[in-house]
Design a protein around this motif. Structure first.
Motif, short mmCIF file in Angstrom:
data_model
loop_
_atom_site.label_atom_id
_atom_site.label_comp_id
_atom_site.label_asym_id
_atom_site.label_seq_id
_atom_site.Cartn_x
_atom_site.Cartn_y
_atom_site.Cartn_z
N GLN A 39 0.85 -1.19 0.00
CA GLN A 39 0.00 0.00 0.00
C GLN A 39 0.89 1.24 0.00
N GLY A 40 0.53 2.23 -0.86
CA GLY A 40 1.33 3.44 -0.96
C GLY A 40 2.51 3.22 -1.87
N GLY A 41 3.07 4.32 -2.37
CA GLY A 41 4.21 4.21 -3.27
C GLY A 41 3.76 3.99 -4.69
N GLY A 42 4.53 4.49 -5.63
CA GLY A 42 4.13 4.44 -7.03
C GLY A 42 4.10 3.06 -7.63
N ASP A 43 4.84 2.09 -7.03
CA ASP A 43 4.91 0.76 -7.63
C ASP A 43 4.06 -0.27 -6.89
N THR A 381 1.25 7.91 0.00
CA THR A 381 -0.20 8.03 0.07
C THR A 381 -0.61 9.49 0.14
N ARG A 382 -1.86 9.76 -0.19
CA ARG A 382 -2.37 11.13 -0.13
C ARG A 382 -2.41 11.62 1.32
N GLY A 383 -2.68 10.71 2.25
CA GLY A 383 -2.67 11.09 3.66
C GLY A 383 -1.30 11.56 4.09
N ARG A 384 -0.25 10.90 3.60
CA ARG A 384 1.11 11.31 3.94
C ARG A 384 1.41 12.70 3.37
N GLN A 385 0.91 12.99 2.18
CA GLN A 385 1.09 14.32 1.58
C GLN A 385 0.49 15.39 2.48
#
Length: 469
Positions: A39-43, A381-385
């Motif tokens: 989950q998360g990350g571009g790959d 993730t968007r939450g991390r942003q």
């Protein structure tokens, strides 16, 4: 001889997967510990889509610590690719998987349908979901649930025992007694260890004997704030939102965190400190999980339930009378007509999908809005942003300015902090070998240093590393 290969959750928090191979008189038996999604990350999507290959048909058994998708979310994909053996889990985890895997299949189908519309127009190859509801049903049929403390015989002469990890409903520490090198070796996997200050769950059990320990390190670099300080901060944010006239958005982790937040909102309500008169639980999965927690009350902490009973005079329906459960899309859309004075708990917890995206779209640009982050936000993730202070975020293809105030309240975490991890590791009587998993590199290095200061040596494995037991 027995070997362990690290196939996931190394240098990252998600994607849990470890392969145990046990040589015996009947040949080599392969057991998979965890089968989690990245989950998360571009790959992440690419890594989740990689085939299991021959492994799906070579496995003799699968062992799952708990029901979160980063530990169990690829089980139906494994089954789709041919695995037909047992899937061992606790009884409460089996019931959670029925909800979570079905929801994952539903969301996946919708996402693929949306993506394929554009691919069809662009004359590009169409995508298929990783799995569907039929695969989920087959997965559940292969689950073999067990009680805590119950010894279970696995192929290769391995014995499994689950201990309460205190993280979410059904979460477990995994103990495996494995024949290797002429004697039994004890492999202990912490799973996700719970935060002792969290409500509803029991404290994580201590384990005293092991030769090798896989330990999570999600919060290996810090401790959480004390719960009383956390609750005061939470109450203050809610009060400020009420004074500003805005809504409060809480990205919902459907299992564990949502139920804990509802508990604390209930206590604030009965203390007369909750000014908001509308609380929406806008997540069909979180609603089903909350109902399951209610059904499984005997698995929860008696003292915490007693607090709710006293507050609501023993009537569960009165724990939080201002709560509204929004199951349908129409009900969810109607919430966006409310411009202030509401608390909206909506999935997904890391803001990378689900109904919270719609509420962010309608509320992020308002300075009166408060976004309360109550769980770990994985890199990418968007939450991390939002936590990292991004000024604009892309939602449904458009850039939305972030004018809302973002509050990170880490004391609600369902994970053990550094001090709890050190205490758990220090309970082992001998000096087992420690390997740190489920953590980002900075957190792992910090925990490794803290363990070393306590006289405990730990290693940080890389993907594909193979060790002997």
């Amino acid at each position: 001889m027995a070997t362990l290969t690290f196939l996931g959750a190394v240098g990252e928090v998600t994607g849990s997967r470890y392969l145990l191979e046990v040589d015996g008189s009947e040949g080599t038996r392969k057991l998979l510990l965890e089968c989690g999604m990245h989950q998360g990350g571009g790959d992440a999507d690419e890594r989740n889509a990689r085939p299991f290959g021959r492994l799906a048909r070579e496995l003799s058994a699968v062992v799952i610590s708990h029901g979160h998708l980063d530990h169990a979310g690829l089980l139906p994909k494994l089954v789709r690719e041919g695995y037909r053996g047992p899937i061992h889990c606790t009884r409460d985890t089996r019931d959670l998987l029925e909800i979570m895997l079905a929801d994952a299949a539903f969301v996946m189908a919708k996402d693929v349908e949306w993506e394929n519309r554009w691919r069809h127009k662009a004359d590009k190859p169409l995508l298929e979901p990783l799995y569907d509801t039929d695969d989920v049903e087959q997965t559940l049929a292969q689950c073999e649930p067990h009680h805590y403390g119950q010894p279970v015989s696995l192929p290769g002469g391995v014995t499994l025992v689950y201990r309460d990890a205190g993280h979410i409903l059904g979460s477990a520490i995994v103990e495996l007694k494995v024949p290797s090198g002429g004697r039994d070796r004890r492999l202990v996997f912490s799973g996700d260890l719970g935060n002792p200050e969290s409500v509803l769950m029991e404290d994580p059990e201590k384990v005293f004997d092991a030769d090798l320990v896989l330990m999570e390190s999600t919060y290996g670099d810090r401790d959480h704030r004390p719960l009383d300080e956390t609750l005061e901060e939470f109450a203050r944010v809610l009060e400020e939102a009420h004074a500003a006239g805005g809504n409060v958005l809480i990205p919902a982790f459907a299992v564990g965190r949502t139920q804990e937040v509802l508990y604390h909102l209930s206590v604030l309500y009965h203390e007369g400190r909750l000014r908001q008169q509308l609380v929406f639980l806008d997540s069909p999965m979180a609603i089903r999980v909350t109902e399951l927690y209610q059904k499984k009350r005997k698995s929860l902490n008696d003292e915490d339930l007693r607090v709710l009973n006293v507050a609501a005079q023993g009537d569960p329906s009165q724990y939080l009378p201002v709560l509204r459960l929004t199951r349908s899309v129409e009900e969810s859309m109607a919430i966006n007509r409310i411009h202030g004075g509401a608390i909206i708990i909506a999935g997904a917890g890391m803001c990378n999908g689900g109904r919270i995206i719609h509420h962010l779209r309608y509320n992020l640009a308002k300075p009166s809005t408060r976004v309360v982050i109550v769980g770990f936000q994985a890199a990418g993730t968007r939450g991390r942003q939002l936590v990292d202070g991004v000024e604009r975020v892309k939602l449904f293809g458009e850039e939305v300015p972030v004018k809302a105030r973002i509050h990170t309240i880490g004391g609600f975490s369902a994970h053990a902090g550094q001090s709890e991890l050190l205490a758990w590791a220090g309970a082992f009587r001998q000096r087992p070998r420690f390997y740190l998993v489920h953590g980002e590199p900075g957190a792992q290095q910090a925990l490794r240093s803290a363990l070393a200061a306590a006289g405990i040596e730990a290693e940080i494995p890389d993907y594909g590393d193979r060790i002997e037991l």
